[in-house]
Scaffold this active site. Structure first.
Site, PDB file in Angstrom:
ATOM      1  N   ASP A 133       0.873  -1.173   0.000  1.00 24.33           N
ATOM      2  CA  ASP A 133       0.000   0.000   0.000  1.00 24.33           C
ATOM      3  C   ASP A 133       0.915   1.228   0.000  1.00 24.33           C
ATOM      4  O   ASP A 133       2.136   1.093  -0.006  1.00 24.33           O
ATOM      5  CB  ASP A 133      -0.968  -0.027   1.190  1.00 24.33           C
TER       6      ASP A 133
ATOM      7  N   ASN B  62      21.779 -45.927   4.861  1.00 26.19           N
ATOM      8  CA  ASN B  62      20.758 -44.894   4.742  1.00 26.19           C
ATOM      9  C   ASN B  62      20.550 -44.151   6.066  1.00 26.19           C
ATOM     10  O   ASN B  62      20.434 -42.927   6.111  1.00 26.19           O
ATOM     11  CB  ASN B  62      19.457 -45.555   4.278  1.00 26.19           C
TER      12      ASN B  62
HETATM   13  N1  LIG Z   1     -11.326   9.406   7.284  1.00 25.31           N
HETATM   14  C1  LIG Z   1     -11.686   9.609   6.041  1.00 25.31           C
HETATM   15  N2  LIG Z   1     -12.705  10.439   5.771  1.00 25.31           N
HETATM   16  C2  LIG Z   1     -13.090  10.675   4.513  1.00 25.31           C
HETATM   17  N3  LIG Z   1     -12.510  10.149   3.435  1.00 25.31           N
HETATM   18  C3  LIG Z   1     -11.470   9.334   3.617  1.00 25.31           C
HETATM   19  C4  LIG Z   1     -10.994   9.012   4.933  1.00 25.31           C
HETATM   20  N4  LIG Z   1      -9.965   8.143   4.811  1.00 25.31           N
HETATM   21  C5  LIG Z   1      -9.795   7.959   3.485  1.00 25.31           C
HETATM   22  N5  LIG Z   1     -10.684   8.656   2.758  1.00 25.31           N
HETATM   23  C6  LIG Z   1     -10.835   8.673   1.285  1.00 25.31           C
HETATM   24  O1  LIG Z   1     -10.942   7.345   0.778  1.00 25.31           O
HETATM   25  C7  LIG Z   1      -9.861   7.060  -0.107  1.00 25.31           C
HETATM   26  C8  LIG Z   1      -9.425   5.639   0.075  1.00 25.31           C
HETATM   27  O2  LIG Z   1      -8.942   5.472   1.376  1.00 25.31           O
HETATM   28  P1  LIG Z   1      -8.303   4.125   1.852  1.00 25.31           P
HETATM   29  O3  LIG Z   1      -8.029   4.277   3.288  1.00 25.31           O
HETATM   30  O4  LIG Z   1      -9.102   2.991   1.354  1.00 25.31           O
HETATM   31  O5  LIG Z   1      -6.943   4.147   1.015  1.00 25.31           O
HETATM   32  P2  LIG Z   1      -5.697   3.176   1.162  1.00 25.31           P
HETATM   33  O6  LIG Z   1      -5.732   2.169   0.098  1.00 25.31           O
HETATM   34  O7  LIG Z   1      -5.620   2.687   2.563  1.00 25.31           O
HETATM   35  O8  LIG Z   1      -4.578   4.211   0.880  1.00 25.31           O
HETATM   36  P3  LIG Z   1      -3.017   4.013   1.087  1.00 25.31           P
HETATM   37  O9  LIG Z   1      -2.547   3.228  -0.053  1.00 25.31           O
HETATM   38  O10 LIG Z   1      -2.560   5.435   1.062  1.00 25.31           O
HETATM   39  O11 LIG Z   1      -2.769   3.354   2.402  1.00 25.31           O
HETATM   40  C9  LIG Z   1      -8.795   8.078   0.246  1.00 25.31           C
HETATM   41  O12 LIG Z   1      -7.948   8.373  -0.834  1.00 25.31           O
HETATM   42  C10 LIG Z   1      -9.616   9.291   0.643  1.00 25.31           C
HETATM   43  O13 LIG Z   1     -10.018   9.993  -0.523  1.00 25.31           O
END
Ligand SMILES: Nc1ncnc2c1ncn2[C@@H]1O[C@H](COP(=O)(O)OP(=O)(O)OP(=O)(O)O)[C@@H](O)[C@H]1O
Length: 908
Positions: free
Chosen positions: A369, A733
């Protein structure tokens, strides 16, 4: 056909069948009672309260109820281990051969085979015990914890603290948050937007909503054993499930074997799909058994044809079969894995499931990630601006209110890193967050990519505040807040806003959109469908600086033949920027929607070609991992969030960090205590080093055994008598098996650590076919010499001398083979085997030298060799060294050419 134990697999040690299942009706009945009682009565029955137990009460209950563990999930007893060792396929083959020998009246042979079985089982039980201890120690270092509310004394205030899950007792009050394992069977006291993944219990992959009972609770379903009605009860949470969204506070009603999960344990399927290790073990086992099935009948037929159908020919064939059976292989594998895991633990890499160490060494694609792996995971607010692009504190206030109310759960604060950054920044800027009260939460989830809260701002009105990924929030907006008031949101506005936020994203800033909707106060819960007709108020940008060590770690992985692919839920432009900073060429970025639109075959191609995947949700991450595996890769996945759990489980090896959420730690095979990509590169090398020794053992033992079989076939045609007595083959063996075990502790040549390594039956076969005949050539020379030098003796003496001579030659060539074949280089003062290996081969040489002159010699049909025969045999040993070194040099030349071909083919 697993010959290395996995003490962490639920399937490895099933609970006694029937014993637990018989408790199901009782457990279900008790849960139904807890579900139907008013909350106060539940607390009274459990002699507890919403403020939790005192530490003293918890200790007393721990003694009374025992630890919160599932019966049978701990290490097996010696009896179970012995049974497992005795039923390993290689030992079963030996037992069958021993049985046939006894039936034919060859009691001596049957006895030696029994000794081999006993030694092998004893060593395996002993080794597994050590293996379990290593594994348990390592697992204790990364044990999963739960937030429990307890009081130091009866009058003291309750305190929430982390406690190992196995110390939980009935009556404890626990807090639940996204990613947590449900640690016991619970009755909910309070909840906010709580939903659980109960797939382990029900097979249903969609999260199930849970909430505290309104007042008088209803009795849940109570059908037959297969009835899942109990799991539908909204105010009961069950051990084995995990929190998908929201938070909750609950009281523990049952722990350990008294839980529903405990009662069902015997029926649960194995958790994980077959990994590279399992596939390798199966492949090699099949190849070895195939070799036996071809060689043994051949030896029997040739002997019977040349010498007549006599029982001696059958015993001889049986002895050859015993010689070809690698019954010590399981001992060797578990010794090597346990040793490797200890070495990794010193580097702060905890191998939770020991076979994962092999899988680490075999990984050729590592999916990671972004946050915390390529970036520092120190997220800070970078900017906040209105739809015109001007800084606007009001946007920050709405966003922070969303974070505050999403995180607030009756005093227990739970924040994700973006919310934490927002709250810190708001406090720093002095943004007022008071003056309103919380009305409801629609929790964030990584598929919707947005989360909302409802706050009461005035008499009779409330405001829904939504914050999330720009595209996903814009989808819910119909209006736009400007300095002149709210206006309808046009298509042109949407294009302009996307262009505005893309500029920030291209600079590596993660942008969230914030939108609101005023509405009359509503009684009842809120759902994602309520996120509509919103007014966009602005954006907040976050920056997480790239890790300075990431580029070097990615280069180190590339040097080791491991390709890194990035799987993120973030915007493609942010992902591209962060990847470039980390030295990864993002190429054409594949989006989550491309993955959804692709069939399995298409996805395999996409996954093969692309390096960066953005806007992917948890299921899409897991699909990418599965596609890569289907394409023949051994895949590692490094992640730490709730949204990574599925991919962690589907990878050949799941890797996480100590600070990861509970479900990620539970799903992973490897936990990095000081985790970044550097540690993964080191752990990959540890895995290869461990496997290097297992591969050496296989190559050396199987090639020399194969060479021996060829020699026996040739001798059967050339000689008027058997080339070696069955008993001598068996003893030889046993000596080989014991003296080669220390290879588990050997050094490994650094050049063999540069590429991913795994069991390759085809490669092993090529090695055996090239090296085995060298052994035979030396044997045939020894036969000539022995025939010539013993010819003047009467027949029985000549045969005894011949048998002794070949026995001694075999032991000596085996000892030499260990040193010549253990690495690509010839042994030297700088590059020599580790001490245990030196001692093992020295023991083999000593046995060869002493046995013909010992009191055992007549029992084994041996005679003292004359000095000239010894000298000539030493010359054969020199010839053997020359032959084997030449063959080895040829092997390394051809394999490196082969590798170049493969690399060029990939490059093309
Ligand atoms: N607390 C939150 N409140 C609102 N939107 C959020 C929040 N956390 C994440 N997001 C939105 O959802 C998207 C996906 O988040 P997610 O946590 O699934 O990403 P991730 O795959 O864990 O990212 P990374 O690879 O950076 O760890 C983010 O890019 C952001 O736009």
């Amino acid at each position: 056909m697993a010959w290395a134990p996995d003490p962490f697999s639920a399937a490895a040690v099933p609970a006694p069948d029937g014993a637990d299942r018989s408790r199901l009706p009782q457990v279900r009945g008790r849960l139904a009672e807890y579900a139907s009682m008013p909350m106060l009565q539940v607390l009274r029955r459990l002699e507890t309260g919403p403020r939790g137990l005192t530490e003293e009460q918890a200790q007393t209950r721990l003694v009374r109820h025992g630890e919160n563990v599932i019966a049978g999930s701990g290490a097996p007893g010696r009896g179970a281990r012995l049974l497992r060792a005795a039923t390993n396929p290689f030992v079963l083959i030996l037992l069958a051969l021993g049985g046939v020998s006894a039936a034919l009246g060859a009691f001596g042979a049957a006895m030696v085979i029994s000794v081999m079985v006993l030694v092998s089982c004893w060593l395996q039980v002993r080794q597994e015990h050590g293996f379990d201890q290593v594994a348990a120690t390592l697992r204790a270092m990364v044990s999963t914890t739960v937030t429990v509310v307890r009081r130091a004394r009866a009058q003291a205030s309750p305190l929430a603290r982390e406690t190992p899950i196995d110390e939980l007792v009935p009556g404890d009050v626990v807090n639940l948050a996204p990613g947590d394992m449900v640690p016991a069977d619970l009755r909910l006291l309070r909840s906010v937007g709580l939903s659980l993944d109960q797939a382990v219990l029900t097979g249903e992959s969609l999260p199930v909503a849970k909430r505290a009972a309104p007042d008088e609770a209803a009795v849940p379903g109570s059908g037959g054993e297969g009835d899942l009605g109990t799991f539908d009860c909204p105010w009961l949470c069950f051990m084995g499930s995990t929190v998908a969204t929201g938070t909750g506070t609950a009281v523990v009603v049952a722990t350990g074997a008294s839980t529903y999960f405990g009662a069902m344990h015997a029926r649960l399927p194995a958790r994980r799909a077959e990994t590279a290790f399992d596939r390798g073990v199966k492949g090699v086992s099949r190849a070895l058994i195939g070799l036996m099935l071809v060689c043994v009948p051949l030896v029997f037929v040739v002997n019977a044809a040349v010498h007549g159908l006599r029982s001696a020919a059958l015993w001889f064939a049986i002895s050859v079969a015993v010689g070809l059976t690698p019954e010590m292989l399981p001992v060797m594998v578990s010794t090597a894995l346990a040793r490797g895991a200890k070495v990794s633990a010193r580097r702060k890499v905890i191998i939770k499931r020991l076979p994962a160490l092999h899988n680490l060494g075999a990984v050729d694609v590592l999916c990671v990630d972004k946050t915390g792996t390529l970036t520092r995971d120190r997220i800070a607010v970078d900017c906040h601006f209105d739809p015109e692009g001007h800084p606007d504190p009001e946007v920050l206030r709405w966003a922070a209110l969303n974070s505050m109310w999403a995180a607030q759960d009756d005093g227990a604060m739970l924040v994700n890193e973006l919310d934490e950054a927002l709250l810190t920044h708001a406090e720093h800027e002095g943004v007022p967050l008071d003056g309103c009260s919380g009305g409801g939460v629609i929790p964030f989830d990584p598929v919707r990519r947005r989360g909302s809260v409802v706050v009461r701002t005035g008499l009779g009105t409330e405001t829904l505040i939504t914050k999330g990924a720009v595209e996903q929030v814009l989808d819910c907006c119909t209006r736009l807040r400007t300095r002149h008031g709210d206006v309808p949101l046009t298509e042109a506005d949407r294009d302009r806003l996307r262009a505005l936020t893309d500029r920030h994203a291209a600079d590596g800033v993660r942008v969230l959109a914030v939108a609101v909707a005023d509405q009359p106060i509503r009684i009842g819960g809120y759902r994602p469908a309520d996120e509509q007709d919103l007014t966009l108020v602005g954006f907040v940008g976050f920056r997480d600086h790239p890790r300075s060590s990431a580029a070097a770690a990615i280069a180190a992985l590339a040097e080791r033949g491991v390709a890194v692919k990035v799987l993120t839920g973030d915007h493609p432009l942010v992902a591209a920027r962060i990847c470039r900073d980390a030295g990864i060429d993002p190429g054409r970025i594949v989006l989550g929607e491309d993955i959804t639109a692709s069939g399995d075959a298409e996805l395999r191609e996409l996954a093969e070609r692309a390096t960066v995947f953005a806007r992917v949700d948890p299921e899409q991450k897991a699909r990418i991992v599965r596609a890569l595996r289907a394409d023949g890769h051994t895949v590692g996945f490094l992640g730490d969030g709730v949204n990574d759990a599925m991919a962690l489980r589907d990878a050949d090896v799941g890797i996480t960090v100590e600070s990861a959420v509970g479900i990620a730690r539970e799903s992973a095979d490897v936990v990095l205590l000081h985790g970044d990509l550097d540690a993964v590169a080191e752990a990959v090398t540890d895995g290869r080093r461990t496997f290097g020794n297992i591969a050496k053992y296989l190559e050396i033992t199987i090639s020399s055994n194969f060479g021996n079989v060829l020699s026996m076939l040739a001798a059967s045609v050339m000689l008027p008598f058997l080339p070696m007595l069955p008993m001598q083959i068996l003893v030889q063996n046993l000596c080989f098996d014991l003296c080669l075990l220390p290879l588990a502790f050997d050094h490994v040549d650094p050049r063999t650590l540069r590429r991913p390594r795994t069991f390759e039956p085809a490669r092993l076969t090529r090695f055996v076919l090239l090296l085995g005949p060298m052994n035979t050539l030396a044997d045939l020379t020894a036969f000539m010499i022995l025939l010539h030098s013993t010819g003047s003796h009467p027949a029985p003496v000549a045969q005894a001398l011949f048998h002794t001579g070949w026995f001694v030659e075999n032991l000596l060539t085996q000892a030499v083979a260990v040193h010549l074949l253990r690495g690509p280089r010839l042994p030297s003062l700088r590059d020599h085997a580790a001490l245990p290996v030196l001692l093992g081969t020295l023991a083999l040489t000593a046995i060869a030298a002493a046995l013909p002159y010992s009191p055992l010699a007549p029992v084994l049909g041996m005679a003292a060799l004359p000095g000239t025969s010894i000298l000539l045999l030493l010359l054969v040993l020199v010839l053997y060294c020359v032959l084997i070194s030449a063959a080895k040099a040829r092997w390394h030349r051809t394999t490196s050419l082969r590798r170049q071909d493969v690399a060029e083919a990939h490059g093309a």
